[in-house]
Design a protein around this motif. Structure first.
Motif, short mmCIF file in Angstrom:
data_model
loop_
_atom_site.label_atom_id
_atom_site.label_comp_id
_atom_site.label_asym_id
_atom_site.label_seq_id
_atom_site.Cartn_x
_atom_site.Cartn_y
_atom_site.Cartn_z
N ARG A 143 0.84 -1.20 0.00
CA ARG A 143 0.00 0.00 0.00
C ARG A 143 0.87 1.25 0.00
O ARG A 143 2.04 1.22 0.39
CB ARG A 143 -0.97 0.00 1.18
N LYS A 144 0.30 2.36 -0.42
CA LYS A 144 1.03 3.62 -0.50
C LYS A 144 1.25 4.19 0.90
O LYS A 144 0.39 4.05 1.78
CB LYS A 144 0.27 4.64 -1.36
N SER B 201 6.71 -2.25 -4.16
CA SER B 201 5.81 -2.36 -5.30
C SER B 201 5.26 -3.79 -5.33
O SER B 201 5.78 -4.68 -4.65
CB SER B 201 6.57 -2.08 -6.60
N ASN C 63 -4.36 -4.78 -0.86
CA ASN C 63 -2.94 -4.58 -0.57
C ASN C 63 -2.35 -5.82 0.09
O ASN C 63 -3.06 -6.59 0.73
CB ASN C 63 -2.75 -3.38 0.37
#
Length: 208
Positions: free
Chosen positions: A39-40, A55, A77
């Motif tokens: 996840r970001k 990634s 995710n």
């Protein structure tokens, strides 16, 4: 030099797990395992401190290289526990703490049977609902979903080595410390907290 001890700690959201751990290990040399995720990063999160941000390709590559102790996907995710850092610290004689959910906990126990699994209970399901609602950050629908998920996790606590209840922070910290000391020395001082001896308590938590 003796190896460190691996402690797996699980609890439903809202059980005060982080507070208990910060108190118990305040003056103890332990390594808190940092998870990897696809996840970001959220605002303020630092790579390598809060998570190792990867990634999708990096995450899959790590899986193919058997680089995770456990991994799972949630809400699109992926999350995993990097193996090397954990094993390096254990070899150095440092105790390692993994804060992970039940699915990952059982994966780790299968790969590393020496791990000590500890589950933290809320006083009862109703109290957990109250604590989540008190945060004021989630809708009623989300809270009910979390409570339902928590009930499923609590049922799985019978498969853990030890179970303690956080209905009083000071007592919970003391009980947790008793467990990790007994596990480290191989004594029976914490037998009262073994999962098989907590069956009635777990049942009561789910019924209230």
């Amino acid at each position: 030099m003796s190896k460190g001890k691996l402690f797996i700690v699980s609890a439903p959201s809202g059980c005060g797990k982080g507070t208990i751990l910060s108190e118990v290990f305040k003056e103890r040399n332990v390594y808190y395992s940092v998870s990897a995720t696809t996840r970001k990063p959220r605002e303020g999160e630092i790579n390598g401190t809060h998570y190792f941000f990867m990634s999708d390709d990096e995450f899959r590559k790590t899986i193919s290289e058997d680089g995770f102790l456990e991994y799972a996907s949630f809400a699109g995710n992926s999350y995993g526990t990097p193996k090397k850092a954990v094993f390096d610290k254990l070899e150095e004689g440092v105790d390692v703490v993994l804060e992970i959910e039940t699915q990952g906990a059982f994966q780790v126990k299968e790969k590393y049977p020496e791990a000590v699994m500890i589950f933290i209970l809320p006083p009862h399901i109703g109290e957990l609902r109250r604590r989540l609602g008190k945060r004021g950050t989630e809708s009623e629908e989300v809270i009910e979903r979390r409570v339902s998920q928590a009930a499923g996790e609590i049922e799985k606590s019978l498969r853990y080595d030890y179970v303690i209840m956080n209905d009083d922070l000071e007592a919970a910290v003391k009980d947790f410390y008793t467990v990790i000391e007994a596990a480290g020395r191989g004594t029976h001082d914490a037998d009262a907290f073994k999962a098989e001896n907590m069956k009635n308590t777990i049942k009561e938590v789910l019924e209230k």
